[in-house]
Scaffold this active site. Structure first.
Site, short mmCIF file in Angstrom:
data_model
loop_
_atom_site.label_atom_id
_atom_site.label_comp_id
_atom_site.label_asym_id
_atom_site.label_seq_id
_atom_site.Cartn_x
_atom_site.Cartn_y
_atom_site.Cartn_z
N HIS A 52 -22.43 -14.79 20.95
CA HIS A 52 -23.09 -14.88 19.65
C HIS A 52 -22.12 -14.64 18.51
O HIS A 52 -22.53 -14.30 17.41
CB HIS A 52 -24.27 -13.92 19.54
CG HIS A 52 -25.16 -13.94 20.76
ND1 HIS A 52 -25.90 -15.05 21.08
CD2 HIS A 52 -25.40 -13.03 21.71
CE1 HIS A 52 -26.56 -14.80 22.21
NE2 HIS A 52 -26.26 -13.59 22.62
N ARG A 62 -21.24 -10.25 1.89
CA ARG A 62 -19.79 -10.00 1.85
C ARG A 62 -19.08 -11.33 2.00
O ARG A 62 -19.70 -12.35 2.27
CB ARG A 62 -19.40 -9.10 3.01
CG ARG A 62 -19.85 -9.67 4.34
CD ARG A 62 -19.26 -8.97 5.54
NE ARG A 62 -19.99 -9.28 6.75
CZ ARG A 62 -19.84 -10.37 7.48
NH1 ARG A 62 -18.97 -11.28 7.10
NH2 ARG A 62 -20.55 -10.57 8.57
N LYS A 118 -32.33 -6.17 9.04
CA LYS A 118 -32.67 -7.58 9.31
C LYS A 118 -34.17 -7.80 9.41
O LYS A 118 -34.68 -8.87 9.10
CB LYS A 118 -31.99 -8.03 10.61
CG LYS A 118 -30.49 -7.76 10.66
CD LYS A 118 -29.73 -8.47 9.56
CE LYS A 118 -28.28 -8.02 9.50
NZ LYS A 118 -27.57 -8.49 8.31
N GLU A 153 -37.27 -12.00 18.75
CA GLU A 153 -37.59 -13.31 18.19
C GLU A 153 -37.30 -14.40 19.21
O GLU A 153 -36.57 -14.19 20.18
CB GLU A 153 -36.86 -13.55 16.86
CG GLU A 153 -35.36 -13.51 16.93
CD GLU A 153 -34.67 -13.73 15.58
OE1 GLU A 153 -35.17 -13.26 14.53
OE2 GLU A 153 -33.63 -14.38 15.57
#
Lengths: 154, 506
Positions: free
Chosen positions: B241, B298, B124, B206
């Protein structure tokens, strides 16, 4: 009605009058509950004193006891509340990924005992009170079901 | 493959998954006239996906790491069953580049984005750098890994912030940081979780964008350079999440915002050699600005809502793209029809932090009727095991517009009956009645802020449950065949006496 004692989450509930339960599919526990004004499909499971009623997606545990059964239940609660060793059990199913204590260890209340991974989360199991670990019932790498004994504290 | 598609590279597909998504792929195979091969662990011998496939191959014991995650066993099953292509579904090995390579090296067709693409986007942090270079706005924060001894400039990132695993996804290895002094402890926890989940403890930081909506763009790309943008999905109803409810189109996305999302999604896909299906995820802030989160290479759990509003069969297109077919121009930016939503039915207790549950599903009556689609893998009597994801099914509805969709969802949820264990059905029934959901004005904090630990049991519901249980006990102890029982004075003495008799027998 006064003969039956009904509890939900340990609290007594008065059974309202005039509700009719009509089985739609007895084997599957599906029934229509109505009182002439309101009507709802429910799923009812259980037997004897322990029942579950699935109502609007919520599974509600209901104890239905006769007076005699109620007295027996109260006596049992009273005998259980005397200290002694306690069992730490899994509150969710998952994989034991780490054991962070050992037999004989003295632990503080809140100390991390082991880690269970479930549903992509690592869940820390902590000591419910201070004590000594007298038995470890699991090892790392084992899957456990809800309610499985993890360890005993004295 | 379709008989008219010329030279066909395969007519048999191994589905390297279980549960509802394996069934979804098997159904697409059947509709395309392709032979389907299921794989199963010892826990799934009698599972629905095994029953529905043409052929089934055992791949190992119950534990996922020895079965559905075992690359050698799955590839061997493909060889044994003479399958010619592999569809990985989602989860398990679907984003594992080593698996994709093993499939290709075995001479089989991989139904998914190329392994190098999976690798490039699987990290990521590397993806953040590449995407920022391509001119796509990213969530503000670090572009390099967080080290243990170096204190990041938290004032530049902003608090609260989010610790994330570089190799992560699916909400794992994520930790929220509210105060600078919490960072060292949370860093260790996130690292541990990331190491255990992905075998890589690299984490970065972040800013936590909130309030925000989680919006994602569905992509299909063929092997001839065509890229289709198939609308967006709003996945803002989340716990831990992780998504619980997804709708398309998003109530927050205007045609201008959609155009900007499409542009960014195309740029993200342009950073890699992409074909087949993928999803680009963004956070949309209250000013209508989007920030890139990640690209998933995917099929997504929630692909069905896009199928409902576009009329496309995404899984069938994955197969056709892998077979070399071209996406026609008319499909590259299709019009979205009506409004669709998916609610995920999980065996978990929303009144106890959405904790997963094991147990058995004794009653399972999914809704039917206009505009209702249920993708599930449940039969009455199904025993859930803690080894796998507790997703029981995905209830989707489609209607002409959003108000009609909400009404249809409420109707469908009213029809759905589940017994044997607690599920999140009760949460969904609560959700459809919330003003925020009904109006479409909600964000990723909905569950934490509005649901919390769930509403107390209302007095009238407690009374109804008491009436149902009492009447059930009465009808059980009087005559096993009793069709009904009534609470109230008229019948009290008879069934209280019966209950007493039963109690004495025990």
């Amino acid at each position: 009605m006064s003969e039956l004692h009904v509890e939900i989450d340990g609290r007594g509930v008065d059974v309202p009058q005039g509700w009719r339960l009509a089985w739609v599919d007895r084997l599957a526990g599906i029934a229509r509950l109505d009182n002439g004004e309101r009507s709802e499909l429910v799923v009812v499971e259980g037997q004897g004193t322990a029942w579950h009623v699935n109502l609007r997606g919520r599974r509600i545990g209901v104890q239905v006891r006769t007076r005699r059964e109620q007295l027996l239940a109260e006596a049992e609660v009273a005998s259980r509340s005397h200290g002694g060793p306690i069992e730490v059990k899994a509150t969710l199913p998952g994989l034991v990924v780490a054991i962070e204590t050992e037999v004989g260890a003295e632990v503080e209340e809140g100390a991390r005992l082991l880690t269970i991974e479930a549903m992509k989360m690592q869940n820390e199991v902590r000591a419910p009170r201070a004590g000594r670990v007298v038995e470890l019932a699991v090892e790392a790498g084992r899957t456990v079901a809800t309610g499985a004994l993890l360890l005993r504290l004295e | 493959m379709r008989k008219d598609s010329g030279a066909v590279p395969f007519d048999s597909i191994l589905v390297a998954n279980r549960g509802e998504i394996a069934i979804r792929v098997i159904r697409a195979c059947r509709e395309l006239g392709i032979r389907s091969v299921a794989v199963y662990s010892d826990a799934d011998e009698g599972a629905m996906h095994v029953e529905l496939a043409d052929v089934a191959e055992r791949i190992g014991p119950r534990s996922a790491s020895e079965s559905y995650l075992n690359i050698g066993a799955v590839v061997e099953a493909a060889r044994r069953s003479r399958a010619q292509a592999v569809h990985p579904g989602y989860g398990f090995l679907s984003e594992n580049a080593d698996f994709a390579r093993a499939v290709i090296e075995a001479g089989l067709v991989w139904i998914g984005p190329p392994p190098a693409t999976q690798e490039a986007l699987g990290n990521k942090l590397a993806a953040r750098r590449a995407v920022a270079d391509a001119g796509v706005p990213i969530v503000p924060g670090l572009l390099v890994p967080l080290t243990d001894d170096q204190v990041p400039d938290l004032s530049a990132i902003g608090l609260p912030a989010m610790l994330k695993a570089a190799a992560g996804g699916g909400g794992r290895g994520m930790r929220r940081i509210d105060r600078a002094e919490d960072l060292p402890d949370q860093l260790q926890a996130a690292r541990r979780e990331a190491q255990s989940a992905f075998g890589d403890g690299t984490v970065y930081l972040e800013r936590l964008v909130q309030p925000a909506r989680h919006i994602e763009v569905q992509l299909l790309g063929d092997q001839h350079g065509h890229l289709a943008t198939l609308g967006e999905r709003d996945c803002s109803v989340q716990r831990r999440h992780q998504k619980l409810v997804e709708e398309s189109p998003s109530p927050a996305v205007t045609p201008e915002i959609r155009a900007a999302l499409y542009d960014s999604a195309r740029r993200v896909a342009g950073t890699v050699d992409f074909h087949n299906a993928a999803t680009v995820e963004f956070l949309l802030d209250t000013d209508g600005n989007h920030h890139f989160l990640e690209m998933n290479t995917r099929l997504q759990v929630e692909h069905g809502v896009t199928e409902l509003v576009t009329g496309l069969d995404i899984v069938a297109w994955q197969i056709q793209i892998a077979a070399g077919e071209e996406l026609p121009d008319a499909l590259l930016e299709p019009e979205l029809h009506g409004h669709a939503v998916e609610v995920r039915i999980y065996a978990e207790d929303p009144w106890n932090d959405f904790r997963p549950l094991a147990g058995s599903v004794t009653t399972w009556r999914p809704p039917q009727g206009p505009g209702v689609r249920m993708d599930g893998a449940v039969r009455e009597g199904l025993q859930l095991t803690p080894e796998y994801d507790p997703l029981l099914g995905k209830l989707m509805v489609h209607a002409a517009d959003r108000p009609a969709m909400v009404a249809r969802l409420r109707r469908a949820l009213d029809e759905m009956l589940i017994g044997g264990l607690q599920t999140d059905l009760g949460f969904h029934r609560w959700l459809v009645d919330q003003p925020s959901f009904a109006s479409g004005d909600y964000h990723t904090g909905l569950i934490v802020v509005e649901w919390g630990s769930g509403p107390e049991l209302a007095h009238d519901l407690a009374e109804m449950a008491a009436a149902a249980a009492t009447a059930a006990r009465a009808s059980a102890s009087t005559r096993p065949s009793a069709a009904s029982a009534t609470t109230g004075t008229a019948t009290t003495s008879a069934w209280a006496a019966a209950a007493r008799r039963e109690a004495l027998r025990r």
